[in-house]
Scaffold this active site. Structure first.
Site, PDB file in Angstrom:
ATOM      1  N   GLU A 307      25.666  46.301  36.648  1.00 32.67           N
ATOM      2  CA  GLU A 307      24.689  45.231  36.389  1.00 32.67           C
ATOM      3  C   GLU A 307      23.500  45.880  37.163  1.00 32.67           C
ATOM      4  O   GLU A 307      22.659  45.210  37.944  1.00 32.67           O
ATOM      5  CB  GLU A 307      25.349  43.991  37.372  1.00 32.67           C
ATOM      6  N   ARG A 352      34.428  44.451  27.412  1.00 34.62           N
ATOM      7  CA  ARG A 352      34.007  44.483  28.768  1.00 34.62           C
ATOM      8  C   ARG A 352      35.392  44.834  29.675  1.00 34.62           C
ATOM      9  O   ARG A 352      35.557  45.485  30.586  1.00 34.62           O
ATOM     10  CB  ARG A 352      33.452  43.288  29.221  1.00 34.62           C
ATOM     11  N   LYS A 376      38.436  45.264  41.537  1.00 31.78           N
ATOM     12  CA  LYS A 376      38.716  43.819  41.403  1.00 31.78           C
ATOM     13  C   LYS A 376      39.972  43.524  40.900  1.00 31.78           C
ATOM     14  O   LYS A 376      40.633  44.136  39.868  1.00 31.78           O
ATOM     15  CB  LYS A 376      37.561  43.075  40.524  1.00 31.78           C
ATOM     16  N   ASP A 381      36.273  39.469  36.097  1.00 37.20           N
ATOM     17  CA  ASP A 381      35.330  39.121  37.106  1.00 37.20           C
ATOM     18  C   ASP A 381      36.096  38.006  37.723  1.00 37.20           C
ATOM     19  O   ASP A 381      35.358  36.808  37.806  1.00 37.20           O
ATOM     20  CB  ASP A 381      33.932  38.968  36.877  1.00 37.20           C
ATOM     21  N   GLU A 409      33.266  31.634  43.680  1.00 38.42           N
ATOM     22  CA  GLU A 409      32.081  31.827  42.544  1.00 38.42           C
ATOM     23  C   GLU A 409      32.468  31.043  41.275  1.00 38.42           C
ATOM     24  O   GLU A 409      31.705  30.316  40.672  1.00 38.42           O
ATOM     25  CB  GLU A 409      31.638  33.303  42.408  1.00 38.42           C
ATOM     26  N   HIS A 537      35.578  32.551  31.783  1.00 35.12           N
ATOM     27  CA  HIS A 537      34.208  32.591  31.966  1.00 35.12           C
ATOM     28  C   HIS A 537      33.454  31.745  31.087  1.00 35.12           C
ATOM     29  O   HIS A 537      32.467  32.114  30.316  1.00 35.12           O
ATOM     30  CB  HIS A 537      33.550  34.008  31.425  1.00 35.12           C
TER      31      HIS A 537
HETATM   32  C1  GCU Z   1      29.721  39.090  39.975  1.00 36.98           C
HETATM   33  C2  GCU Z   1      28.618  38.224  40.689  1.00 36.98           C
HETATM   34  C3  GCU Z   1      27.694  38.958  40.933  1.00 36.98           C
HETATM   35  C4  GCU Z   1      28.092  40.236  41.850  1.00 36.98           C
HETATM   36  C5  GCU Z   1      29.190  41.136  40.991  1.00 36.98           C
HETATM   37  C6  GCU Z   1      29.852  42.144  41.584  1.00 36.98           C
HETATM   38  O1  GCU Z   1      29.229  39.287  38.434  1.00 36.98           O
HETATM   39  O2  GCU Z   1      28.371  37.183  39.676  1.00 36.98           O
HETATM   40  O3  GCU Z   1      26.699  38.060  41.650  1.00 36.98           O
HETATM   41  O4  GCU Z   1      27.157  41.086  42.272  1.00 36.98           O
HETATM   42  O5  GCU Z   1      30.061  40.100  40.557  1.00 36.98           O
HETATM   43  O6  GCU Z   1      30.707  42.289  42.144  1.00 36.98           O
HETATM   44  O7  GCU Z   1      29.111  43.420  42.198  1.00 36.98           O
END
Ligand code: GCU
Length: 717
Positions: A307, A352, A376, A381, A409, A537
């Protein structure tokens, strides 16, 4: 005193003693309110006096907690004595710390280095309870367990409790920024008041450490995985050191996130290439510096090449190169690296759900000894339901650490009541089958399956500055359950819920049973009203608040809900079998065969693994379309039932907490209905099927749901 003054004085006395004013949730499950000794006579006979112990800060903390807890629960200060004077004494310590313990039959070999025993014994002719460990922190954990026995009204005679943690690293990951914004946090600001640290140490830091120790949590990553290199500067290390000083007696170590490009940002280097000698030297010096501030610093948590975060791939190196560079700097100090496997890339067209496995499995065996790869629970996610990540079981030579999300979340933030232990349990109990039947994920992460030398479980914290810590009273249960499952990944979510309810609210059976039942069904309710049958999602873009299954125009394909559900006129679901992305092949052969075949795939994961026709016949006899509507309805109905359950409890819980839970459940019902209506409106626009008989049409048009915007939803990244 005239009558009016007398009356005012009485009123003041009553209001100060009124439990409702103190019942704001701050005390968590460490709420030592006086027990009714008629209902629970074990208390008066079992804890008449506390034998004092001398030694470390940790032992003092253990003794202090016992004194506080017992006094609170008995309703009067407990006598503290040098040696038992009557039956009902409580002794604590290690055989080294206390000569009284040295001669007792403790059988401490069962307790390991961090565990404890709690035994009924005879000391100097008196019946007593001994809480002992091989280490001081073991004693502290035992003290909390003993208090739990009282809080949950267990017998205090004939005790022979032995407990030791099954994982070594039991860690809370705080996604907290230095400006106190908490990424994906729904309970106020960060509890770390960086600006006033190190000068001002909030009492809350001590209570945080107490709460962590009470459930066996022994590590805290203070900073966000989307890291800021500033946290590694001397000014911030001094602040982190102050927190470490508060946590130390409670056995909680401090960890920090390491921004991979810190050598450039802080060190002025031209590169952060992990194989560059200057970069390696920079990290080595930085780590040495950290240990001068925090001698028992735990190590780094790293999000790299994920990300948009910098990482070794920016220099054509791999994750092992990056992790091993940091590991080398930490090794002389016994520090560790938790390197995250949460990776996916916009350049790749690969599904993904497959990407973490593709990147990490080839690196198995290539990581240094003090590296864990943190995975995870699911391949994508933290969704309300995902299958277990195929990495579990696929990296026998690399310690894999579990990462759960405690903050909700994707499960309705703090306002929706969702007890997450059944989710955690479902993953931990899942059978990877990599070494035959019974190769559960729990056995992967506790090291039993592959003999990992390092083991651990991390939970993304739901803790913030709100008075009740977690944003809602019931979200405290998720923090509690995380710790208990990190200690014992085979613990039962139901038993944990029962402990928590008794400790946090009430031992009244008329309260415990219905409330535990409500908690146990709550996560499934969220799955049903948000993402039933393996969908994932579908949440609003960016903030993840509310439904937005129609979104399909975001720049990165895998950020779009439409990418995940793939609904069209013919059907719905992501085909991950051999005819699709073949993500199923990443599981061991037997599991893969089950997931590859839509007929064998459990229906609660059907649309995760398969694209199926709207008219497919389900085991209920309904078509898929009808089943989808049925599930959404079921989710909403389950929340209505939760509200009814809670409403019958008024009077069994203090008005303040009762009212907030009731109000939040009302919000949850509204939002569950919103989810149901918006998703049905959208999917019906594609399925073109009529609603099943009796199903209520959505309250508004699809356009209405699509028009809703929430620019200020909390917790954004
Ligand atoms: C999710 C989450 C992010 C976080 C990411 C992670 O995508 O929305 O805010 O940074 O997980 O676990 O790195």
């Amino acid at each position: 005193m005239n009558h009016r003054l007398l009356w005012l004085a009485c009123l003041a006395a009553v209001s100060f003693s009124c439990p409702a004013t103190a019942e704001d949730g701050y005390d968590l499950w460490l709420r030592y309110r006086a027990a009714d000794t008629r209902e629970y006579s074990a208390l008066t006979s079992g804890v008449r006096e506390l034998v004092t112990v001398s030694g470390s800060e940790t032992l003092k903390v253990a003794q202090g907690e016992l004194a506080r807890g017992i006094s609170g629960l008995v309703g009067a200060p407990v006598a503290q004595v040098a040696a038992p004077t009557q039956s009902g004494a409580v002794l604590l310590g290690t055989p080294r710390s206390s000569p009284l313990l040295a001669g007792l039959p403790l059988a401490l070999d069962r307790a390991g280095s961090e565990g404890y025993v709690i035994r009924s014994v005879i000391v100097n002719g008196h019946a007593a309870t001994v809480i002992a460990g091989n280490s001081d922190v073991g004693v502290l954990y035992g003290a909390f367990h003993f208090l739990r026995l009282i809080q949950t009204r267990q017998a205090l005679t004939g005790l022979d409790v032995v407990s030791r943690p099954r994982t070594q690293l039991r860690i809370l990951d705080h996604w907290d920024n230095l400006d106190r914004h908490v990424e994906r946090g729904y309970s106020g600001q960060s509890i770390w008041d960086w600006h006033r640290l190190p000068g001002w140490l909030e009492p809350r830091y001590t209570d945080y450490a107490r709460a962590c120790a009470s459930i066996g949590v022994n590590g805290s990553v203070l900073t966000n995985v989307n890291a800021n290199a500033t946290s590694l500067t001397p000014a911030y290390l001094e602040k982190a050191a102050a927190l470490a000083g508060v946590f130390r007696p409670y056995g909680v170590r401090v960890y920090l996130t390491a921004r991979f490009s810190a050598p450039i940002e802080l060190g002025g280097l031209k590169t952060a290439d992990p194989l560059d000698p200057a970069v390696r030297a920079w990290w080595k010096a930085k780590v040495d510096e950290i240990y001068r501030y925090i001698p028992d610093f735990g190590g780094f948590l790293v999000k790299a090449n994920s990300e948009g975060q910098p990482g070794p791939q920016d220099y054509k190196r791999n994750h092992a190169d990056g992790a091993n560079m940091l590991a080398e700097a930490l090794a002389p100090h016994d520090g560790i690296v938790m390197w995250r496997a949460f990776v996916y890339s916009s350049e790749k067209t690969e599904d993904r759900a497959r990407q973490a496995y593709s990147e990490f499995v080839p690196l198995d065996g290539k990581f240094a000894d003090n590296v864990l790869v943190q995975v995870k629970n699911g391949p994508i996610d933290f969704q309300p339901r995902e299958p277990f990540s195929p990495l579990f079981g696929a990296m026998p030579k690399t310690p894999l650490m579990m990462e759960f999300q405690i903050t909700k979340e994707y499960l309705g933030f703090a306002t929706h009541l969702a007890y997450l232990a059944p989710l955690y349990e479902e993953v931990l109990d899942a059978d990877t089958m990599v070494a035959g039947k019974g190769s559960t994920v729990a056995k992967v992460i506790d090291g039993a399956l592959h003999g990992y030398k390092l083991t651990g479980m991390a939970g993304v914290a739901n803790i913030g500055s709100d008075r009740n810590w977690s944003g809602s009273h019931f979200d405290q249960a998720n923090w509690f359950a995380f710790g208990r499952l990190a200690w014992d990944p085979d613990a039962s979510s139901q038993a944990i819920a029962e402990d928590w309810v008794r400790m946090t609210f009430s031992n009244d059976p008329a309260f415990v049973k219905p409330v535990v039942d409500m908690m146990m069904g709550s996560r499934e309710a969220v799955v049903d009203y948000m993402t039933p049958l393996g969908l994932a999602h579908l949440m609003g873009t960016g903030h993840h608040y509310g439904p937005a299954p129609w979104v399909g125009d975001l720049s990165r394909p895998e950020w779009n809900p439409a990418y995940y559900h793939r609904a069209d006129a013919s059907g719905i679901g992501f085909e991950r079998g051999p005819g699709g992305s073949n993500a199923t092949a990443q599981y061991s052969p037997k599991v893969a065969a089950r997931y590859a075949d839509p007929k064998k795939t459990p229906e609660n994961l059907l649309l995760w693994f398969h694209h199926v026709s709207w008219d497919r016949r389900m085991t209920s006899g309904r078509t898929l379309w009808e089943e989808l509507v049925h599930r959404y309805d079921h989710g909403v109905e389950a929340v209505r039932q939760m509200r009814r359950t809670w409403d019958t409890q008024s009077g069994r819980v203090d008005p303040e907490r009762f009212a907030q839970v009731a109000a939040f459940l009302a919000i949850q019902e509204q939002e569950a209905k919103w989810w149901r209506d918006a998703c049905i409106a959208y999917f019906q626009s594609l399925s073109k099927r009529p609603l099943p008989p009796g199903a209520e049409p959505p309250a508004h048009s699809l356009e209405y749901y699509q028009s809703l915007k929430f620019p200020y939803a909390p917790g954004r990244g």
